[in-house]
Design an enzyme around this catalytic site. Structure first.
Site, PDB file in Angstrom:
ATOM      1  N   SER A   1      16.980  36.240  -5.292  1.00  0.00           N
ATOM      2  CA  SER A   1      17.770  37.464  -5.405  1.00  0.00           C
ATOM      3  C   SER A   1      16.982  38.644  -4.862  1.00  0.00           C
ATOM      4  CB  SER A   1      18.151  37.706  -6.869  1.00  0.00           C
ATOM      5  OG  SER A   1      18.760  38.970  -6.971  1.00  0.00           O
TER       6      SER A   1
ATOM      7  N   HIS B   1      20.400  35.762  -2.004  1.00  0.00           N
ATOM      8  CA  HIS B   1      21.385  36.233  -2.983  1.00  0.00           C
ATOM      9  C   HIS B   1      21.356  37.762  -2.959  1.00  0.00           C
ATOM     10  CE1 HIS B   1      23.920  35.835  -6.584  1.00  0.00           C
ATOM     11  NE2 HIS B   1      23.242  36.860  -7.075  1.00  0.00           N
TER      12      HIS B   1
ATOM     13  N   ASP C   1      22.937  41.218  -4.475  1.00  0.00           N
ATOM     14  CA  ASP C   1      23.654  41.782  -5.629  1.00  0.00           C
ATOM     15  C   ASP C   1      24.154  43.182  -5.317  1.00  0.00           C
ATOM     16  OD1 ASP C   1      23.347  39.757  -7.758  1.00  0.00           O
ATOM     17  OD2 ASP C   1      21.213  40.111  -7.445  1.00  0.00           O
TER      18      ASP C   1
ATOM     19  N   MET D   1      26.290  46.331  -6.731  1.00  0.00           N
ATOM     20  CA  MET D   1      26.762  46.903  -8.009  1.00  0.00           C
ATOM     21  C   MET D   1      27.376  48.273  -7.774  1.00  0.00           C
ATOM     22  SD  MET D   1      23.419  46.120 -10.323  1.00  0.00           S
ATOM     23  CE  MET D   1      22.559  44.547 -10.222  1.00  0.00           C
TER      24      MET D   1
ATOM     25  N   HIS E   1      27.081  38.654  -4.240  1.00  0.00           N
ATOM     26  CA  HIS E   1      27.593  38.721  -5.607  1.00  0.00           C
ATOM     27  C   HIS E   1      28.082  40.147  -5.840  1.00  0.00           C
ATOM     28  CE1 HIS E   1      26.361  38.396 -10.178  1.00  0.00           C
ATOM     29  NE2 HIS E   1      27.667  38.516 -10.008  1.00  0.00           N
TER      30      HIS E   1
ATOM     31  N   MET F   1      29.406  42.820  -7.990  1.00  0.00           N
ATOM     32  CA  MET F   1      29.597  43.277  -9.376  1.00  0.00           C
ATOM     33  C   MET F   1      30.268  44.627  -9.313  1.00  0.00           C
ATOM     34  SD  MET F   1      25.929  41.995 -10.823  1.00  0.00           S
ATOM     35  CE  MET F   1      25.270  41.795  -9.183  1.00  0.00           C
TER      36      MET F   1
ATOM     37  N   MET G   1      27.089  33.458 -15.058  1.00  0.00           N
ATOM     38  CA  MET G   1      26.053  34.438 -15.382  1.00  0.00           C
ATOM     39  C   MET G   1      25.341  33.985 -16.649  1.00  0.00           C
ATOM     40  SD  MET G   1      26.098  36.586 -12.976  1.00  0.00           S
ATOM     41  CE  MET G   1      24.735  37.515 -13.686  1.00  0.00           C
TER      42      MET G   1
ATOM     43  N   ASP H   1      22.949  32.287 -12.502  1.00  0.00           N
ATOM     44  CA  ASP H   1      22.364  33.579 -12.119  1.00  0.00           C
ATOM     45  C   ASP H   1      21.870  34.331 -13.349  1.00  0.00           C
ATOM     46  OD1 ASP H   1      21.652  35.890 -10.845  1.00  0.00           O
ATOM     47  OD2 ASP H   1      23.684  36.438 -10.213  1.00  0.00           O
TER      48      ASP H   1
HETATM   49  C1  DX5 Z   1      21.931  40.367 -12.303  1.00  0.00           C
HETATM   50  C2  DX5 Z   1      21.995  39.809 -10.916  1.00  0.00           C
HETATM   51  C3  DX5 Z   1      21.012  38.748 -10.672  1.00  0.00           C
HETATM   52  C4  DX5 Z   1      19.582  39.187 -10.826  1.00  0.00           C
HETATM   53  C5  DX5 Z   1      18.813  38.010 -11.336  1.00  0.00           C
HETATM   54  O1  DX5 Z   1      23.013  41.158 -12.537  1.00  0.00           O
HETATM   55  O2  DX5 Z   1      23.273  39.251 -10.668  1.00  0.00           O
HETATM   56  O3  DX5 Z   1      21.210  38.118  -9.411  1.00  0.00           O
HETATM   57  O4  DX5 Z   1      18.995  39.654  -9.642  1.00  0.00           O
HETATM   58  O5  DX5 Z   1      17.535  38.430 -11.639  1.00  0.00           O
HETATM   59  P1  DX5 Z   1      16.555  37.553 -12.523  1.00  0.00           P
HETATM   60  O6  DX5 Z   1      16.364  36.252 -11.817  1.00  0.00           O
HETATM   61  O7  DX5 Z   1      15.315  38.389 -12.566  1.00  0.00           O
HETATM   62  O8  DX5 Z   1      17.181  37.378 -13.872  1.00  0.00           O
HETATM   63 ZN    ZN Z   2      23.537  38.009  -8.840  1.00  0.00          ZN
END
Ligand code: DX5
Ligand code: ZN
Length: 223
Positions: A8, A33, A35, A37, A66, A68, A137, A175
């Site tokens: 990630s 990956h 993320d 947000m 991903h 969010m 998740m 994740d």
């Molecule tokens: C959290 C993200 C994850 C995050 C995971 O909302 O979707 O992808 O980066 O991080 P770790 O592996 O540190 O829990």
């Molecule tokens: Zn993620």
């Protein structure tokens, strides 16, 4: 199929992002990956499409995005145009999930749906044949470095059972809080893709951390 590792980028060093992208390129990782947000669906803001485009320019592996964000339909085209190969939306953020999944596929991307820790996998029963990937998740989304929620193991096996005979090619992605301590058991119960942020980028050698996750022996349980 051998499992996939998706580091990630949220946990990368943003001031040296190019170096971290090259590290992932040269490593045994399978995907990036990414993320995204919006500060509404989750109480945090990460980065947006301009940063993703910069990553895509140098990434030599697929971008697993991903989202969010609320109402992700608004951004599917931008996401594809910014380099996404897999687009995952949240079940909790989509009023018309079936339509959203179809729109992702029409763009030529693989379609994923993510479930928050409180959302039961049974709610996917009527779309399970329409998804390429389900992201379970294992922390509440929004932040890296959180503690893995143990209930996830049961959700993985429930999901695998539900998909059996309907969508045997389904990829189950985990994740949040994934690392050496839980990887073997996650794979044992049916996970296909392990997302790892802090366990990779905070490691002394991220390349070695990826190698270790990629070479976990299924069945070597170490909870
Ligand atoms: C959290 C993200 C994850 C995050 C995971 O909302 O979707 O992808 O980066 O991080 P770790 O592996 O540190 O829990
Ligand atoms: Zn993620």
């Amino acid at each position: 199929m051998k499992h996939l590792i998706a580091p990630s980028v949220l946990a990368a060093n943003f001031a040296k992002l190019y170096d971290d992208i090259q590290m992932v390129n040269k490593s045994e990782a399978d995907w990036f990956h990414i993320d995204i947000m919006d500060g509404v669906f989750v109480p945090n803001i990460s980065f947006g499409f301009p940063v993703m485009q910069a990553i895509a320019k140098h990434a030599e592996k697929p971008l697993d995005v991903h989202l969010m964000i609320v109402d992700p339909d608004r951004y599917l085209t931008a996401c594809k145009e910014s380099g996404a190969e897999i687009i995952t939306v949240h079940y909790e953020a989509c009023t018309h999930l079936h339509r959203t999944l179809a729109a992702i596929k029409e763009l030529g991307c693989k379609a994923g749906v993510a479930l928050n820790p409180h959302t039961p996998v049974s709610l996917l029963r009527d779309v399970i044949q329409d998804v390429d990937l389900v992201c379970l998740m294992s922390v509440n989304p929004g932040f890296g470095g959180q503690k893995f929620i143990d209930r996830t193991y049961a959700k993985i096996s429930d999901l695998r059972t539900m998909a059996a005979g309907i969508n045997d090619a389904l990829l189950i992605e985990i994740d949040g809080g994934v690392g050496d301590k839980n990887a073997a058991l996650l794979l044992e119960v049916g996970a296909d893709v392990l997302v790892a942020g802090s366990s990779v980028f905070s490691a002394e050698s991220p390349t070695e951390a990826i190698r270790s996750l990629k070479n976990v022996v299924h069945g070597a349980q170490q909870v």
